[in-house]
Design a protein around this motif. Structure first.
Motif, PDB file in Angstrom:
ATOM      1  N   LYS A 122      32.090-113.257  38.519  1.00 47.64           N
ATOM      2  CA  LYS A 122      31.103-112.395  39.183  1.00 47.64           C
ATOM      3  C   LYS A 122      30.231-113.181  40.165  1.00 47.64           C
ATOM      4  O   LYS A 122      29.034-112.929  40.306  1.00 47.64           O
ATOM      5  CB  LYS A 122      30.248-111.657  38.145  1.00 47.64           C
ATOM      6  CG  LYS A 122      31.062-110.693  37.293  1.00 47.64           C
ATOM      7  CD  LYS A 122      30.203-109.905  36.337  1.00 47.64           C
ATOM      8  CE  LYS A 122      31.053-108.920  35.537  1.00 47.64           C
ATOM      9  NZ  LYS A 122      30.272-108.156  34.554  1.00 47.64           N
ATOM     10  N   PHE A 141      30.678-115.152  44.242  1.00 44.36           N
ATOM     11  CA  PHE A 141      31.513-115.349  45.424  1.00 44.36           C
ATOM     12  C   PHE A 141      31.323-116.766  45.961  1.00 44.36           C
ATOM     13  O   PHE A 141      30.193-117.199  46.180  1.00 44.36           O
ATOM     14  CB  PHE A 141      31.160-114.334  46.523  1.00 44.36           C
ATOM     15  CG  PHE A 141      31.257-112.898  46.086  1.00 44.36           C
ATOM     16  CD1 PHE A 141      32.453-112.398  45.569  1.00 44.36           C
ATOM     17  CD2 PHE A 141      30.167-112.043  46.193  1.00 44.36           C
ATOM     18  CE1 PHE A 141      32.552-111.073  45.170  1.00 44.36           C
ATOM     19  CE2 PHE A 141      30.259-110.720  45.800  1.00 44.36           C
ATOM     20  CZ  PHE A 141      31.456-110.228  45.282  1.00 44.36           C
ATOM     21  N   GLU A 177      34.841-116.558  49.919  1.00 47.30           N
ATOM     22  CA  GLU A 177      36.001-116.201  49.103  1.00 47.30           C
ATOM     23  C   GLU A 177      37.330-116.575  49.777  1.00 47.30           C
ATOM     24  O   GLU A 177      38.282-115.785  49.803  1.00 47.30           O
ATOM     25  CB  GLU A 177      35.979-114.705  48.763  1.00 47.30           C
ATOM     26  CG  GLU A 177      34.995-114.332  47.666  1.00 47.30           C
ATOM     27  CD  GLU A 177      35.388-114.910  46.311  1.00 47.30           C
ATOM     28  OE1 GLU A 177      36.296-114.364  45.664  1.00 47.30           O
ATOM     29  OE2 GLU A 177      34.771-115.912  45.902  1.00 47.30           O
ATOM     30  N   ASN A 215      29.887-107.529  51.880  1.00 44.94           N
ATOM     31  CA  ASN A 215      29.538-106.569  50.840  1.00 44.94           C
ATOM     32  C   ASN A 215      29.149-107.311  49.558  1.00 44.94           C
ATOM     33  O   ASN A 215      29.934-108.094  49.029  1.00 44.94           O
ATOM     34  CB  ASN A 215      30.728-105.635  50.572  1.00 44.94           C
ATOM     35  CG  ASN A 215      30.393-104.506  49.620  1.00 44.94           C
ATOM     36  OD1 ASN A 215      29.941-104.716  48.509  1.00 44.94           O
ATOM     37  ND2 ASN A 215      30.640-103.282  50.059  1.00 44.94           N
ATOM     38  N   LYS A 244      28.831-106.324  46.561  1.00 43.60           N
ATOM     39  CA  LYS A 244      29.538-105.930  45.337  1.00 43.60           C
ATOM     40  C   LYS A 244      30.985-106.400  45.328  1.00 43.60           C
ATOM     41  O   LYS A 244      31.504-106.811  44.292  1.00 43.60           O
ATOM     42  CB  LYS A 244      29.508-104.400  45.177  1.00 43.60           C
ATOM     43  CG  LYS A 244      28.152-103.845  44.793  1.00 43.60           C
ATOM     44  CD  LYS A 244      28.240-102.340  44.569  1.00 43.60           C
ATOM     45  CE  LYS A 244      26.880-101.761  44.194  1.00 43.60           C
ATOM     46  NZ  LYS A 244      26.954-100.287  43.996  1.00 43.60           N
ATOM     47  N   THR A 245      31.643-106.310  46.483  1.00 45.96           N
ATOM     48  CA  THR A 245      33.083-106.593  46.534  1.00 45.96           C
ATOM     49  C   THR A 245      33.434-107.933  47.170  1.00 45.96           C
ATOM     50  O   THR A 245      34.538-108.438  46.983  1.00 45.96           O
ATOM     51  CB  THR A 245      33.810-105.494  47.328  1.00 45.96           C
ATOM     52  OG1 THR A 245      33.373-105.543  48.705  1.00 45.96           O
ATOM     53  CG2 THR A 245      33.516-104.122  46.762  1.00 45.96           C
ATOM     54  N   GLY A 246      32.508-108.506  47.948  1.00 48.78           N
ATOM     55  CA  GLY A 246      32.806-109.749  48.662  1.00 48.78           C
ATOM     56  C   GLY A 246      33.590-109.522  49.944  1.00 48.78           C
ATOM     57  O   GLY A 246      33.981-110.488  50.619  1.00 48.78           O
ATOM     58  N   GLU A 247      33.821-108.260  50.298  1.00 46.16           N
ATOM     59  CA  GLU A 247      34.578-107.953  51.517  1.00 46.16           C
ATOM     60  C   GLU A 247      33.707-108.159  52.758  1.00 46.16           C
ATOM     61  O   GLU A 247      32.530-107.787  52.761  1.00 46.16           O
ATOM     62  CB  GLU A 247      35.078-106.504  51.487  1.00 46.16           C
ATOM     63  CG  GLU A 247      36.144-106.225  50.450  1.00 46.16           C
ATOM     64  CD  GLU A 247      37.412-107.033  50.702  1.00 46.16           C
ATOM     65  OE1 GLU A 247      37.886-107.027  51.850  1.00 46.16           O
ATOM     66  OE2 GLU A 247      37.906-107.680  49.761  1.00 46.16           O
ATOM     67  N   THR A 253      23.631-106.121  50.975  1.00 49.26           N
ATOM     68  CA  THR A 253      24.517-106.880  51.854  1.00 49.26           C
ATOM     69  C   THR A 253      24.172-108.364  51.807  1.00 49.26           C
ATOM     70  O   THR A 253      22.999-108.739  51.894  1.00 49.26           O
ATOM     71  CB  THR A 253      24.407-106.380  53.312  1.00 49.26           C
ATOM     72  OG1 THR A 253      24.723-104.992  53.350  1.00 49.26           O
ATOM     73  CG2 THR A 253      25.342-107.142  54.232  1.00 49.26           C
ATOM     74  N   GLN A 271      27.350-111.856  42.393  1.00 59.11           N
ATOM     75  CA  GLN A 271      27.794-110.520  42.785  1.00 59.11           C
ATOM     76  C   GLN A 271      26.676-109.529  42.492  1.00 59.11           C
ATOM     77  O   GLN A 271      25.993-109.604  41.472  1.00 59.11           O
ATOM     78  CB  GLN A 271      29.040-110.160  41.975  1.00 59.11           C
ATOM     79  CG  GLN A 271      29.629-108.807  42.303  1.00 59.11           C
ATOM     80  CD  GLN A 271      30.849-108.508  41.420  1.00 59.11           C
ATOM     81  OE1 GLN A 271      31.139-109.269  40.490  1.00 59.11           O
ATOM     82  NE2 GLN A 271      31.538-107.439  41.698  1.00 59.11           N
ATOM     83  N   GLN A 301      24.968-106.483  41.095  1.00 55.95           N
ATOM     84  CA  GLN A 301      25.226-105.574  39.971  1.00 55.95           C
ATOM     85  C   GLN A 301      24.501-104.255  40.208  1.00 55.95           C
ATOM     86  O   GLN A 301      23.450-104.223  40.830  1.00 55.95           O
ATOM     87  CB  GLN A 301      24.741-106.201  38.655  1.00 55.95           C
ATOM     88  CG  GLN A 301      25.306-107.579  38.374  1.00 55.95           C
ATOM     89  CD  GLN A 301      26.827-107.593  38.266  1.00 55.95           C
ATOM     90  OE1 GLN A 301      27.401-106.767  37.571  1.00 55.95           O
ATOM     91  NE2 GLN A 301      27.475-108.531  38.947  1.00 55.95           N
ATOM     92  N   ASP A 302      25.055-103.187  39.690  1.00 61.11           N
ATOM     93  CA  ASP A 302      24.430-101.859  39.844  1.00 61.11           C
ATOM     94  C   ASP A 302      23.150-101.783  39.030  1.00 61.11           C
ATOM     95  O   ASP A 302      23.031-102.384  37.975  1.00 61.11           O
ATOM     96  CB  ASP A 302      25.400-100.762  39.381  1.00 61.11           C
ATOM     97  CG  ASP A 302      26.575-100.637  40.344  1.00 61.11           C
ATOM     98  OD1 ASP A 302      26.375-100.868  41.544  1.00 61.11           O
ATOM     99  OD2 ASP A 302      27.696-100.355  39.855  1.00 61.11           O
TER     100      ASP A 302
END
Length: 224
Positions: free
Chosen positions: A64, A66, A85, A107, A109-112, A140, A221, A223-224
């Motif tokens: 969790k 990046f 990543e 992003n 949450k996703t690392g994109e 972000t 990462q 978290q919600d």
């Protein structure tokens, strides 16, 4: 006499066969030894070769998180580089860096990757940079690196927006300083990921610029 000759011939044949078999076995043993030795060396080399982690950082990131690695520009010659990543987001090779402040958005949450842009803070206008900073969405990850000069056109509003992302050095960023920073929109704390080297003619590595500043780490990462 004939029987004696036959015995001698058979003896010579057996002796020759024995010598040949010994030579072959020695050669076989030597070859096998060489093969085993080589495979042992290969195995040792594989075991001693350091593992490669994402973006070439020095150690693996925990779950969790990046991995990231980045570097500022080198004088006005080599552009900055930003990797997250194992994905190189910005570099001179990708031809998507420029004079000023280079920014990559990821992003949380996703690392994109979301976006990459550079803003000329020497000959450009700070207004588009301010609008860009205001448009960044909560959650972000924001990575920034200077190239050549990233400070001349910066005003208080732009510096405050970057400080809100977690930067502490942005208030002191000056002409041709080298700076790399990784923060986040809505971070509500100071980022631990920031490096800053002042432009100083007495300590500069290059005539009018300080040395390249590099940084690596593991971004938690969102978290919600």
């Amino acid at each position: 006499i004939g029987a004696a000759k036959l015995v001698v011939v058979v003896a010579i044949f057996l002796l020759t066969f024995y010598v040949i078999s010994q030579v072959f076995e020695i050669k076989m043993d030597a070859n096998l030894g060489h093969i085993f030795a080589r495979s042992a060396l290969d195995a040792a080399a594989r075991s001693t070769k350091p593992p490669r982690y994402k973006c070439g950082i020095s150690k693996a990131c925990p779950e969790k998180h990046f991995a990231f690695k980045m570097a500022s520009g080198a004088a006005n010659v080599v552009g900055p580089k930003i990797c997250v990543e194992d994905n190189v987001l910005m570099s001179g090779v990708k031809n998507n860096v420029g004079r000023g402040i280079n920014v990559a958005l990821v992003n949380g949450k996703t690392g994109e990757p979301l976006d990459t842009k550079f803003f000329d803070m020497w000959g450009g206008d700070v207004a588009p940079f301010i609008e860009f900073l205001k448009s960044i969405q909560d959650g972000t990850i924001v990575l920034m690196g200077t190239y050549d000069d990233g400070a001349t056109k910066l005003n208080d509003e732009a510096r405050k927006l970057i400080a809100d992302l977690g930067s502490t050095s942005i208030t002191n960023l000056g002409f041709r300083d080298n700076w790399v920073f990784c923060g986040g929109k809505g971070i509500k704390t100071k980022s631990p990921f920031e490096q800053h080297i002042k432009n100083n003619k007495d300590t500069n590595k290059y005539e009018g610029w300080p040395e390249v500043v590099e940084m690596e780490g593991c971004i938690p990462q969102k978290q919600d």
